[in-house]
Scaffold this motif. Sequence first.
Motif, PDB file in Angstrom:
ATOM      1  N   LEU A 118      -6.657   2.690  -6.206  1.00  0.00           N
ATOM      2  CA  LEU A 118      -5.560   1.735  -6.339  1.00  0.00           C
ATOM      3  C   LEU A 118      -5.960   0.302  -5.986  1.00  0.00           C
ATOM      4  N   GLY A 119      -7.240   0.054  -5.800  1.00  0.00           N
ATOM      5  CA  GLY A 119      -7.684  -1.286  -5.414  1.00  0.00           C
ATOM      6  C   GLY A 119      -7.351  -2.347  -6.455  1.00  0.00           C
ATOM      7  N   GLN A 120      -7.532  -2.026  -7.732  1.00  0.00           N
ATOM      8  CA  GLN A 120      -7.234  -3.002  -8.784  1.00  0.00           C
ATOM      9  C   GLN A 120      -5.743  -3.319  -8.826  1.00  0.00           C
ATOM     10  N   ALA A 121      -4.896  -2.310  -8.641  1.00  0.00           N
ATOM     11  CA  ALA A 121      -3.452  -2.551  -8.598  1.00  0.00           C
ATOM     12  C   ALA A 121      -3.097  -3.455  -7.422  1.00  0.00           C
ATOM     13  N   PHE A 122      -3.770  -3.260  -6.291  1.00  0.00           N
ATOM     14  CA  PHE A 122      -3.511  -4.077  -5.114  1.00  0.00           C
ATOM     15  C   PHE A 122      -3.893  -5.524  -5.387  1.00  0.00           C
TER      16      PHE A 122
ATOM     17  N   HIS B 128       6.325  -7.559  -7.822  1.00  0.00           N
ATOM     18  CA  HIS B 128       7.663  -8.085  -8.089  1.00  0.00           C
ATOM     19  C   HIS B 128       8.682  -7.565  -7.076  1.00  0.00           C
ATOM     20  N   ILE B 129       8.546  -6.302  -6.685  1.00  0.00           N
ATOM     21  CA  ILE B 129       9.461  -5.759  -5.676  1.00  0.00           C
ATOM     22  C   ILE B 129       9.326  -6.542  -4.379  1.00  0.00           C
ATOM     23  N   TYR B 130       8.100  -6.796  -3.956  1.00  0.00           N
ATOM     24  CA  TYR B 130       7.898  -7.560  -2.720  1.00  0.00           C
ATOM     25  C   TYR B 130       8.445  -8.974  -2.869  1.00  0.00           C
ATOM     26  N   TYR B 131       8.124  -9.625  -3.985  1.00  0.00           N
ATOM     27  CA  TYR B 131       8.576 -11.002  -4.208  1.00  0.00           C
ATOM     28  C   TYR B 131      10.104 -11.074  -4.228  1.00  0.00           C
ATOM     29  N   PHE B 132      10.750 -10.106  -4.877  1.00  0.00           N
ATOM     30  CA  PHE B 132      12.207 -10.117  -4.954  1.00  0.00           C
ATOM     31  C   PHE B 132      12.837  -9.923  -3.571  1.00  0.00           C
ATOM     32  N   LEU B 133      12.334  -8.952  -2.815  1.00  0.00           N
ATOM     33  CA  LEU B 133      12.912  -8.670  -1.500  1.00  0.00           C
ATOM     34  C   LEU B 133      12.634  -9.777  -0.493  1.00  0.00           C
ATOM     35  N   GLU B 134      11.491 -10.435  -0.626  1.00  0.00           N
ATOM     36  CA  GLU B 134      11.094 -11.435   0.358  1.00  0.00           C
ATOM     37  C   GLU B 134      11.559 -12.839  -0.004  1.00  0.00           C
ATOM     38  N   ASP B 135      11.497 -13.201  -1.297  1.00  0.00           N
ATOM     39  CA  ASP B 135      11.736 -14.582  -1.697  1.00  0.00           C
ATOM     40  C   ASP B 135      13.039 -14.810  -2.467  1.00  0.00           C
ATOM     41  N   VAL B 136      13.527 -13.804  -3.164  1.00  0.00           N
ATOM     42  CA  VAL B 136      14.683 -13.989  -4.046  1.00  0.00           C
ATOM     43  C   VAL B 136      15.970 -13.491  -3.396  1.00  0.00           C
ATOM     44  N   PHE B 137      16.013 -12.230  -3.041  1.00  0.00           N
ATOM     45  CA  PHE B 137      17.255 -11.632  -2.538  1.00  0.00           C
ATOM     46  C   PHE B 137      17.811 -12.338  -1.298  1.00  0.00           C
ATOM     47  N   PRO B 138      16.983 -12.717  -0.298  1.00  0.00           N
ATOM     48  CA  PRO B 138      17.558 -13.389   0.882  1.00  0.00           C
ATOM     49  C   PRO B 138      18.258 -14.702   0.569  1.00  0.00           C
ATOM     50  N   ASN B 139      17.924 -15.317  -0.577  1.00  0.00           N
ATOM     51  CA  ASN B 139      18.521 -16.603  -0.943  1.00  0.00           C
ATOM     52  C   ASN B 139      19.710 -16.467  -1.887  1.00  0.00           C
ATOM     53  N   GLN B 140      20.084 -15.228  -2.213  1.00  0.00           N
ATOM     54  CA  GLN B 140      21.244 -14.993  -3.070  1.00  0.00           C
ATOM     55  C   GLN B 140      22.514 -14.961  -2.230  1.00  0.00           C
ATOM     56  N   PRO B 141      23.675 -15.272  -2.824  1.00  0.00           N
ATOM     57  CA  PRO B 141      24.942 -15.145  -2.086  1.00  0.00           C
ATOM     58  C   PRO B 141      25.127 -13.721  -1.567  1.00  0.00           C
ATOM     59  N   GLY B 142      25.304 -13.594  -0.286  1.00  0.00           N
ATOM     60  CA  GLY B 142      25.448 -12.276   0.322  1.00  0.00           C
ATOM     61  C   GLY B 142      24.138 -11.572   0.585  1.00  0.00           C
ATOM     62  N   GLY B 143      23.038 -12.210   0.213  1.00  0.00           N
ATOM     63  CA  GLY B 143      21.730 -11.598   0.419  1.00  0.00           C
ATOM     64  C   GLY B 143      21.278 -11.721   1.864  1.00  0.00           C
TER      65      GLY B 143
ATOM     66  N   GLY C 229       0.809  -1.210   0.000  1.00  0.00           N
ATOM     67  CA  GLY C 229       0.000   0.000   0.000  1.00  0.00           C
ATOM     68  C   GLY C 229       0.844   1.261   0.000  1.00  0.00           C
ATOM     69  N   ILE C 230       1.925   1.269   0.776  1.00  0.00           N
ATOM     70  CA  ILE C 230       2.798   2.445   0.833  1.00  0.00           C
ATOM     71  C   ILE C 230       3.488   2.670  -0.513  1.00  0.00           C
ATOM     72  N   LEU C 231       4.008   1.595  -1.126  1.00  0.00           N
ATOM     73  CA  LEU C 231       4.674   1.751  -2.426  1.00  0.00           C
ATOM     74  C   LEU C 231       3.699   2.266  -3.487  1.00  0.00           C
ATOM     75  N   MET C 232       2.493   1.705  -3.505  1.00  0.00           N
ATOM     76  CA  MET C 232       1.510   2.151  -4.500  1.00  0.00           C
ATOM     77  C   MET C 232       1.111   3.599  -4.272  1.00  0.00           C
ATOM     78  N   THR C 233       1.006   3.995  -3.024  1.00  0.00           N
ATOM     79  CA  THR C 233       0.669   5.387  -2.716  1.00  0.00           C
ATOM     80  C   THR C 233       1.756   6.328  -3.219  1.00  0.00           C
TER      81      THR C 233
END
Length: 251
Positions: free
Chosen positions: A119-123, A179-194, A104-108
């Motif tokens: 912004l409901g449809q975007a959410f 995608h930003i949420y998915y990357f920060l939550e699911d992808v980046f923590p599993n990268q080397p040095g993430g 919600g904050i990012l969309m705002t």
Amino acid sequence: MANSVTQEYMQIPAVTRAYTTACVLTTAAVQMEFITPFQLYFNPDLILKKYQVWRLITNFLFFGPLGFSFLFNMIFLYRYCRMLEEGSFRGRTADMVYMFLFGGILMTLFGLYANLFFLGQAFTIMLVYVWSRRNPYVRMNFFGLLNFQAPFLPWVLMGFSLLLGNSIVIDLLGIVVGHIYYFLEDVFPNQPGGRKLLATPGIFRVLFDMPQEDPNYAPLPEDQSGISWNGQGVEDAGQGQNDEDLQGEDN
């Protein structure tokens, strides 16, 4: 009959139940002319100068007047919000509420520059995107015409909006934030040095997460009717699997 409906309603996960109910009630209030969309839309000037802070929330709750577009959005909102809450966020209500707040904050912030009013449809697209990336091997069927893997679903919905003559800016915003949420939550923590950057605040866990069960507590394997406790778990798992199959009539 009323008790049955109430029981079914209360079985909907808490976050899904609260958000979809708020959306339906907001639309009903507009339909009955208790309020108008002009009191709900996102307007930075009115928020900052007139302190109408409720607009930060109400712009996510109104999906337009009753009609095909409203029903379409409600079906997708309810379905994918519930599947997320019963799937990857099962037992993690605080984490899901934090995802709502983050999105919600990012969309705002994006809405400030894109001059967007609702912004409901975007959410909704954000929720669909996160679910689709966490269930990449699920086969989807869109109106019985198109078969594809789950990660393509947000793009299919964007194409459908384009065919209806709608702007795709809202859909793109939902995809980008998802995608930003998915990357920060699911992808980046599993990268080397993430590392995990989206740490849910402790106060959220106090407010929203249920206390964990005593690990030493062992219920009886059967009740007096002879129904196994494990049987209920199997039934629930089967229901969860069925929820992953998108049927044409759902759309």
